[in-house]
Design an enzyme around this catalytic site. Sequence first.
Site, PDB file in Angstrom:
ATOM      1  N   ALA A 146       0.834  -1.211   0.000  1.00  0.00           N
ATOM      2  CA  ALA A 146       0.000   0.000   0.000  1.00  0.00           C
ATOM      3  C   ALA A 146       0.864   1.256   0.000  1.00  0.00           C
ATOM      4  O   ALA A 146       0.558   2.240  -0.681  1.00  0.00           O
ATOM      5  CB  ALA A 146      -0.936  -0.006   1.210  1.00  0.00           C
ATOM      6  N   TYR A 147       1.942   1.220   0.764  1.00  0.00           N
ATOM      7  CA  TYR A 147       2.833   2.384   0.824  1.00  0.00           C
ATOM      8  C   TYR A 147       3.542   2.590  -0.503  1.00  0.00           C
ATOM      9  O   TYR A 147       3.565   3.711  -1.039  1.00  0.00           O
ATOM     10  CB  TYR A 147       3.855   2.178   1.941  1.00  0.00           C
ATOM     11  CG  TYR A 147       4.724   3.386   2.199  1.00  0.00           C
ATOM     12  CD1 TYR A 147       4.214   4.510   2.834  1.00  0.00           C
ATOM     13  CD2 TYR A 147       6.066   3.394   1.829  1.00  0.00           C
ATOM     14  CE1 TYR A 147       5.014   5.620   3.088  1.00  0.00           C
ATOM     15  CE2 TYR A 147       6.873   4.494   2.080  1.00  0.00           C
ATOM     16  CZ  TYR A 147       6.341   5.606   2.706  1.00  0.00           C
ATOM     17  OH  TYR A 147       7.126   6.698   2.945  1.00  0.00           O
ATOM     18  N   ASN A 148       4.128   1.511  -1.055  1.00  0.00           N
ATOM     19  CA  ASN A 148       4.813   1.605  -2.345  1.00  0.00           C
ATOM     20  C   ASN A 148       3.896   2.169  -3.418  1.00  0.00           C
ATOM     21  O   ASN A 148       4.264   3.084  -4.172  1.00  0.00           O
ATOM     22  CB  ASN A 148       5.316   0.239  -2.793  1.00  0.00           C
ATOM     23  CG  ASN A 148       6.576  -0.208  -2.080  1.00  0.00           C
ATOM     24  OD1 ASN A 148       6.718  -1.366  -1.730  1.00  0.00           O
ATOM     25  ND2 ASN A 148       7.510   0.694  -1.841  1.00  0.00           N
ATOM     26  N   SER A 150       1.020   3.873  -3.144  1.00  0.00           N
ATOM     27  CA  SER A 150       0.553   5.241  -2.909  1.00  0.00           C
ATOM     28  C   SER A 150       1.632   6.264  -3.233  1.00  0.00           C
ATOM     29  O   SER A 150       1.348   7.327  -3.808  1.00  0.00           O
ATOM     30  CB  SER A 150       0.084   5.400  -1.455  1.00  0.00           C
ATOM     31  OG  SER A 150       1.154   5.234  -0.539  1.00  0.00           O
ATOM     32  N   LYS A 151       2.882   5.963  -2.896  1.00  0.00           N
ATOM     33  CA  LYS A 151       3.959   6.912  -3.159  1.00  0.00           C
ATOM     34  C   LYS A 151       4.337   6.943  -4.645  1.00  0.00           C
ATOM     35  O   LYS A 151       4.669   7.996  -5.188  1.00  0.00           O
ATOM     36  CB  LYS A 151       5.176   6.573  -2.301  1.00  0.00           C
ATOM     37  CG  LYS A 151       4.962   6.829  -0.810  1.00  0.00           C
ATOM     38  CD  LYS A 151       4.675   8.309  -0.524  1.00  0.00           C
ATOM     39  CE  LYS A 151       4.623   8.602   0.950  1.00  0.00           C
ATOM     40  NZ  LYS A 151       4.406  10.042   1.246  1.00  0.00           N
TER      41      LYS A 151
END
Length: 247
Positions: A146-148, A150-151
């Site tokens: 999710a972090y990868n 979104s960024k």
Amino acid sequence: MLVTGASRGIGVAIARAFAEQGADVMLAARSLPAITDLATELRSQYGVRAVPVQADMADRESLQSLMARVPKELGGLDVVVNNAGILPKAERAENLSWGDWDEALHINLSAPWYLACRAKELMTDGGVIINNASTAAYFPARGLAAYNVSKAALVMLTRVLALEWAAEGVRVVGVAPGKIQTDLVEPVLRWTAKHDLPLNPMRRIGAATEVADLVAFLASEKAGYLTGVTVPVDGGELLTAGAEPGR
């Protein structure tokens, strides 16, 4: 100017860097006591107008309320730093809940999109929007789907908005911090140390002020011919992304 996620780490450093240059600052974060103390510090030390506003980046009404206060409190807007972000706990993609996924996308992507669009409407004489991405936008990491995502999407959003708004005098740029000494990144630093992995080619952790100095430069007239780019501030981490541990 407006900076989100201003209650700690990189956000605090950014607010101080702009106040030191004499800029009036609206500070947005979920923790009102923290940004209230920071606002008091900035007013006392630099003599600028500093306005703390409690805002939840995951809540649409809160974002609308935040932007409604900008013209009332600042009179106008020339710089926005979309700094607020969330690093979810490490979890394999198939084990993520809808809530975990949605929270990461809302805070790391949807909120910057909304704030940038509303800010652009207030930038009648042009302005600069700066998105805080991450080196995680450029290479995958186990447990951080999710972090990868979104960024990575935030980097593309930066490019799209820059393309659409360049002719109207609004620049959109980004920064991609690597391992910076902040509370948010502390779990990553502990994991890196535990597994005896190299930090980056410079072999050190970055300081929040090093990111803030870059942000201040990108917002200045000295960077007036830059738009659509996301600049790494990572000690060379991206140079070795994907390399085997220890290489």
